[in-house]
Design a protein around this motif. Structure first.
Motif, PDB file in Angstrom:
ATOM      1  N   GLY A  58      44.612  59.706  36.115  1.00 44.55           N
ATOM      2  CA  GLY A  58      43.807  60.907  36.262  1.00 44.55           C
ATOM      3  C   GLY A  58      42.558  60.966  35.399  1.00 44.55           C
ATOM      4  O   GLY A  58      41.787  61.917  35.503  1.00 44.55           O
ATOM      5  N   GLU A  59      42.357  59.965  34.537  1.00 48.21           N
ATOM      6  CA  GLU A  59      41.191  59.965  33.651  1.00 48.21           C
ATOM      7  C   GLU A  59      40.205  58.876  34.100  1.00 48.21           C
ATOM      8  O   GLU A  59      40.632  57.765  34.421  1.00 48.21           O
ATOM      9  CB  GLU A  59      41.615  59.651  32.203  1.00 48.21           C
ATOM     10  CG  GLU A  59      42.600  60.643  31.594  1.00 48.21           C
ATOM     11  CD  GLU A  59      41.949  61.964  31.237  1.00 48.21           C
ATOM     12  OE1 GLU A  59      40.735  61.965  30.954  1.00 48.21           O
ATOM     13  OE2 GLU A  59      42.658  62.985  31.249  1.00 48.21           O
ATOM     14  N   PRO A  60      38.882  59.165  34.073  1.00 51.25           N
ATOM     15  CA  PRO A  60      37.915  58.127  34.435  1.00 51.25           C
ATOM     16  C   PRO A  60      37.850  57.050  33.357  1.00 51.25           C
ATOM     17  O   PRO A  60      38.011  57.351  32.175  1.00 51.25           O
ATOM     18  CB  PRO A  60      36.590  58.899  34.524  1.00 51.25           C
ATOM     19  CG  PRO A  60      36.775  60.092  33.663  1.00 51.25           C
ATOM     20  CD  PRO A  60      38.233  60.436  33.694  1.00 51.25           C
ATOM     21  N   ARG A  61      37.630  55.808  33.796  1.00 56.97           N
ATOM     22  CA  ARG A  61      37.551  54.722  32.819  1.00 56.97           C
ATOM     23  C   ARG A  61      36.611  53.646  33.344  1.00 56.97           C
ATOM     24  O   ARG A  61      36.659  53.308  34.531  1.00 56.97           O
ATOM     25  CB  ARG A  61      38.941  54.131  32.576  1.00 56.97           C
ATOM     26  CG  ARG A  61      38.960  53.049  31.522  1.00 56.97           C
ATOM     27  CD  ARG A  61      40.384  52.709  31.125  1.00 56.97           C
ATOM     28  NE  ARG A  61      40.885  53.602  30.088  1.00 56.97           N
ATOM     29  CZ  ARG A  61      40.700  53.420  28.783  1.00 56.97           C
ATOM     30  NH1 ARG A  61      40.008  52.387  28.348  1.00 56.97           N
ATOM     31  NH2 ARG A  61      41.201  54.250  27.912  1.00 56.97           N
TER      32      ARG A  61
ATOM     33  N   ALA B 230      50.988  52.135  40.515  1.00 58.22           N
ATOM     34  CA  ALA B 230      50.594  52.422  41.902  1.00 58.22           C
ATOM     35  C   ALA B 230      49.072  52.398  41.969  1.00 58.22           C
ATOM     36  O   ALA B 230      48.382  52.794  41.025  1.00 58.22           O
ATOM     37  CB  ALA B 230      51.127  53.780  42.330  1.00 58.22           C
ATOM     38  N   LEU B 231      48.571  51.908  43.085  1.00 54.46           N
ATOM     39  CA  LEU B 231      47.129  51.841  43.326  1.00 54.46           C
ATOM     40  C   LEU B 231      46.858  52.672  44.565  1.00 54.46           C
ATOM     41  O   LEU B 231      47.409  52.373  45.635  1.00 54.46           O
ATOM     42  CB  LEU B 231      46.758  50.371  43.563  1.00 54.46           C
ATOM     43  CG  LEU B 231      45.400  49.867  43.138  1.00 54.46           C
ATOM     44  CD1 LEU B 231      45.055  50.276  41.721  1.00 54.46           C
ATOM     45  CD2 LEU B 231      45.357  48.340  43.282  1.00 54.46           C
ATOM     46  N   ASP B 232      46.055  53.705  44.412  1.00 58.91           N
ATOM     47  CA  ASP B 232      45.783  54.628  45.527  1.00 58.91           C
ATOM     48  C   ASP B 232      47.090  55.037  46.227  1.00 58.91           C
ATOM     49  O   ASP B 232      47.219  54.967  47.447  1.00 58.91           O
ATOM     50  CB  ASP B 232      44.802  53.997  46.518  1.00 58.91           C
ATOM     51  CG  ASP B 232      43.416  53.855  45.896  1.00 58.91           C
ATOM     52  OD1 ASP B 232      43.091  54.633  44.961  1.00 58.91           O
ATOM     53  OD2 ASP B 232      42.667  52.960  46.319  1.00 58.91           O
ATOM     54  N   ALA B 233      48.072  55.432  45.409  1.00 61.15           N
ATOM     55  CA  ALA B 233      49.370  55.969  45.855  1.00 61.15           C
ATOM     56  C   ALA B 233      50.280  54.947  46.522  1.00 61.15           C
ATOM     57  O   ALA B 233      51.302  55.308  47.107  1.00 61.15           O
ATOM     58  CB  ALA B 233      49.182  57.188  46.755  1.00 61.15           C
TER      59      ALA B 233
ATOM     60  N   GLU C  32      47.200  39.089  40.226  1.00 59.51           N
ATOM     61  CA  GLU C  32      46.260  38.764  41.316  1.00 59.51           C
ATOM     62  C   GLU C  32      45.672  40.012  41.972  1.00 59.51           C
ATOM     63  O   GLU C  32      44.884  39.909  42.916  1.00 59.51           O
ATOM     64  CB  GLU C  32      46.961  37.886  42.357  1.00 59.51           C
ATOM     65  CG  GLU C  32      48.033  38.593  43.155  1.00 59.51           C
ATOM     66  CD  GLU C  32      49.245  37.694  43.453  1.00 59.51           C
ATOM     67  OE1 GLU C  32      49.717  37.716  44.580  1.00 59.51           O
ATOM     68  OE2 GLU C  32      49.705  36.983  42.527  1.00 59.51           O
ATOM     69  N   THR C  33      46.072  41.184  41.496  1.00 64.22           N
ATOM     70  CA  THR C  33      45.540  42.429  42.063  1.00 64.22           C
ATOM     71  C   THR C  33      44.262  42.803  41.310  1.00 64.22           C
ATOM     72  O   THR C  33      44.316  43.298  40.175  1.00 64.22           O
ATOM     73  CB  THR C  33      46.587  43.564  41.959  1.00 64.22           C
ATOM     74  OG1 THR C  33      47.765  43.148  42.641  1.00 64.22           O
ATOM     75  CG2 THR C  33      46.074  44.852  42.573  1.00 64.22           C
ATOM     76  N   ILE C  34      43.112  42.536  41.927  1.00 62.78           N
ATOM     77  CA  ILE C  34      41.825  42.820  41.287  1.00 62.78           C
ATOM     78  C   ILE C  34      41.408  44.249  41.645  1.00 62.78           C
ATOM     79  O   ILE C  34      41.425  44.640  42.820  1.00 62.78           O
ATOM     80  CB  ILE C  34      40.744  41.808  41.759  1.00 62.78           C
ATOM     81  CG1 ILE C  34      41.235  40.357  41.529  1.00 62.78           C
ATOM     82  CG2 ILE C  34      39.410  42.070  41.042  1.00 62.78           C
ATOM     83  CD1 ILE C  34      41.575  40.010  40.086  1.00 62.78           C
ATOM     84  N   LEU C  35      41.085  45.009  40.622  1.00 62.76           N
ATOM     85  CA  LEU C  35      40.756  46.425  40.824  1.00 62.76           C
ATOM     86  C   LEU C  35      39.362  46.579  41.420  1.00 62.76           C
ATOM     87  O   LEU C  35      38.475  45.746  41.181  1.00 62.76           O
ATOM     88  CB  LEU C  35      40.862  47.170  39.493  1.00 62.76           C
ATOM     89  CG  LEU C  35      42.259  47.102  38.847  1.00 62.76           C
ATOM     90  CD1 LEU C  35      42.221  47.676  37.436  1.00 62.76           C
ATOM     91  CD2 LEU C  35      43.272  47.866  39.698  1.00 62.76           C
TER      92      LEU C  35
ATOM     93  N   VAL D  34      44.441  54.410  39.714  1.00 68.59           N
ATOM     94  CA  VAL D  34      45.581  53.660  39.188  1.00 68.59           C
ATOM     95  C   VAL D  34      46.534  54.643  38.511  1.00 68.59           C
ATOM     96  O   VAL D  34      46.099  55.475  37.719  1.00 68.59           O
ATOM     97  CB  VAL D  34      45.133  52.601  38.144  1.00 68.59           C
ATOM     98  CG1 VAL D  34      46.310  51.735  37.712  1.00 68.59           C
ATOM     99  CG2 VAL D  34      44.001  51.755  38.686  1.00 68.59           C
ATOM    100  N   GLU D  35      47.794  54.544  38.849  1.00 66.08           N
ATOM    101  CA  GLU D  35      48.817  55.327  38.151  1.00 66.08           C
ATOM    102  C   GLU D  35      49.730  54.341  37.434  1.00 66.08           C
ATOM    103  O   GLU D  35      50.251  53.405  38.061  1.00 66.08           O
ATOM    104  CB  GLU D  35      49.638  56.169  39.131  1.00 66.08           C
ATOM    105  CG  GLU D  35      48.865  57.294  39.811  1.00 66.08           C
ATOM    106  CD  GLU D  35      48.644  58.521  38.925  1.00 66.08           C
ATOM    107  OE1 GLU D  35      49.342  58.658  37.905  1.00 66.08           O
ATOM    108  OE2 GLU D  35      47.756  59.336  39.268  1.00 66.08           O
ATOM    109  N   ILE D  36      49.914  54.529  36.144  1.00 63.19           N
ATOM    110  CA  ILE D  36      50.815  53.674  35.361  1.00 63.19           C
ATOM    111  C   ILE D  36      51.919  54.581  34.825  1.00 63.19           C
ATOM    112  O   ILE D  36      51.645  55.554  34.113  1.00 63.19           O
ATOM    113  CB  ILE D  36      50.070  52.968  34.215  1.00 63.19           C
ATOM    114  CG1 ILE D  36      48.859  52.195  34.780  1.00 63.19           C
ATOM    115  CG2 ILE D  36      51.001  52.012  33.471  1.00 63.19           C
ATOM    116  CD1 ILE D  36      47.897  51.702  33.714  1.00 63.19           C
ATOM    117  N   LEU D  37      53.141  54.257  35.221  1.00 62.24           N
ATOM    118  CA  LEU D  37      54.247  55.181  34.942  1.00 62.24           C
ATOM    119  C   LEU D  37      55.380  54.519  34.181  1.00 62.24           C
ATOM    120  O   LEU D  37      55.537  53.297  34.206  1.00 62.24           O
ATOM    121  CB  LEU D  37      54.770  55.738  36.268  1.00 62.24           C
ATOM    122  CG  LEU D  37      53.679  56.469  37.047  1.00 62.24           C
ATOM    123  CD1 LEU D  37      53.502  55.839  38.398  1.00 62.24           C
ATOM    124  CD2 LEU D  37      53.944  57.932  37.146  1.00 62.24           C
TER     125      LEU D  37
END
Lengths: 78, 258
Positions: free
Chosen positions: A19-22, A47-50, A60-63, A69-72
């Motif tokens: 939820g925070e810009p980075r 999760a990436l875009d839900a 290998e997942t390039i943003l 991004v959700e990191i839980l």
């Protein structure tokens, strides 16, 4: 100066992390993001875009620009 | 008579108390409650990670204590949210067992049955062992069983109310209709509520608020654990039928003529 500014913007991009810009470097992987944030990788999910991204594919997942991004992890509950 | 091990999905527990960690003042309180009660299974929610600084994370602490961790979908209002949360829990904890909660609103925290059954069906098809938190509706409990959940978890009263088991007859009927594990979840206020749940035939009890928000959480954890064992034994002991009139326990024979 204009070229330098353009070069700068082409090397970094904005994403949303919990939820925070980075601002991160272009080409950063999901795995690299966790390293950057000094977060543990055990007991954690992302999760990436839900959509859930499986841990084995994090390197290998390039943003991409604007991604959410959700990191839980676990917390007290239930 | 010993308490038999109980299978919940792929988990096996010897102590019939499942400890909910919500509401605990600190990780230490949770650790003390685990030690005092002997619980082997604790529930946790899935939330955004926060840097823990120098303190130990909840994950590391629970692993160190060697308890099994049961993730839940607390805070989900739709089947879609619950399914994604369960997938995240599976990813984080490498477990296929999920306590499924889909609630209707923030005020009552009561289960939303339509979304719940959709989520249960979807999660079962994705290979999850679903422990479904539900209203105390015996027929709906049977519906959940028919879509393949691994345990039905009826509430005794709304989450956090401590009102005990408001409709013991429903729990008793559920016990008759549901043949898979039945776990009383939500509403426990004190030890006697947990004993009643087990006397009604529940296989286990989940207690969170009643323990974590008690004045002495570890003492209440121990009390509820003992009550669960007492209720387990009482249920199997075959209680006497209730009678309208008295029945003397002392024989008349040998009585003095005074």
């Amino acid at each position: 100066m204009e070229n330098a500014a353009q070069q700068f913007s082409s090397e970094t991009m904005n994403i949303w992390v919990n939820g925070e810009p980075r601002l991160i470097s272009v080409g950063t992987s999901l795995d690299g993001l966790l390293d950057l944030l000094k977060l543990p990788k055990v007991g954690v999910a992302a999760a990436l875009d839900a959509e859930v991204v499986h841990k084995r594919t994090w390197p290998e997942t390039i943003l991409a620009e604007g991604q959410r991004v959700e990191i839980l992890t676990i917390s007290q509950g239930g | 008579m010993q308490v038999e091990p109980l299978k919940l999905g792929s988990y096996i527990i010897n102590n019939r108390l499942i400890l909910g960690t919500g509401g605990a003042m600190s990780h230490e309180t949770i650790a003390e409650s685990i030690a005092a009660s002997g619980t082997e299974l604790v529930t946790v929610a899935i939330r955004r990670i926060k840097p823990t600084g120098s303190g130990q994370s909840l994950y590391d602490m629970l692993r160190e204590l060697k308890v099994q961790i049961l993730p839940n979908t607390a805070g989900c209002f739709t089947a879609k949210e619950a399914v994604v949360t369960a997938e995240l829990a599976r990813e984080a904890l490498e477990t296929n067992v999920i306590k499924l909660e889909v609630i209707a609103d923030d005020r009552t925290l009561l289960p939303q049955p339509l979304e719940l059954i959709d989520a249960a069906e979807e999660l079962v098809s994705r290979g999850f062992f679903v422990l479904a938190y539900t209203n105390d509706d015996p027929i709906f409990g049977r519906n959940l069983q028919s879509v393949g959940v691994s345990a039905v978890m009826p509430l005794g009263a709304p989450i956090g109310t401590g009102l005990g088991i408001r409709n013991p007859h429903n729990i008793s009927l559920m016990r008759e209709l549901v043949t898979i594990p039945l776990v009383l979840d939500a509403g426990i206020g004190t030890a006697s509520d947990a004993a009643l749940a087990m006397e009604l035939g529940c296989d286990a009890v989940l207690a969170a608020t009643s323990i974590t928000r008690a004045d002495s959480p570890a003492v209440m954890a121990r009390a509820i654990s003992l009550a669960i064992e007492a209720g387990y034994l009482a249920h199997r002991a075959g209680r006497v039928p209730k009678r309208h009139l008295a029945l003397a326990s002392t024989p008349d024979e040998g009585r003095a003529d005074l």
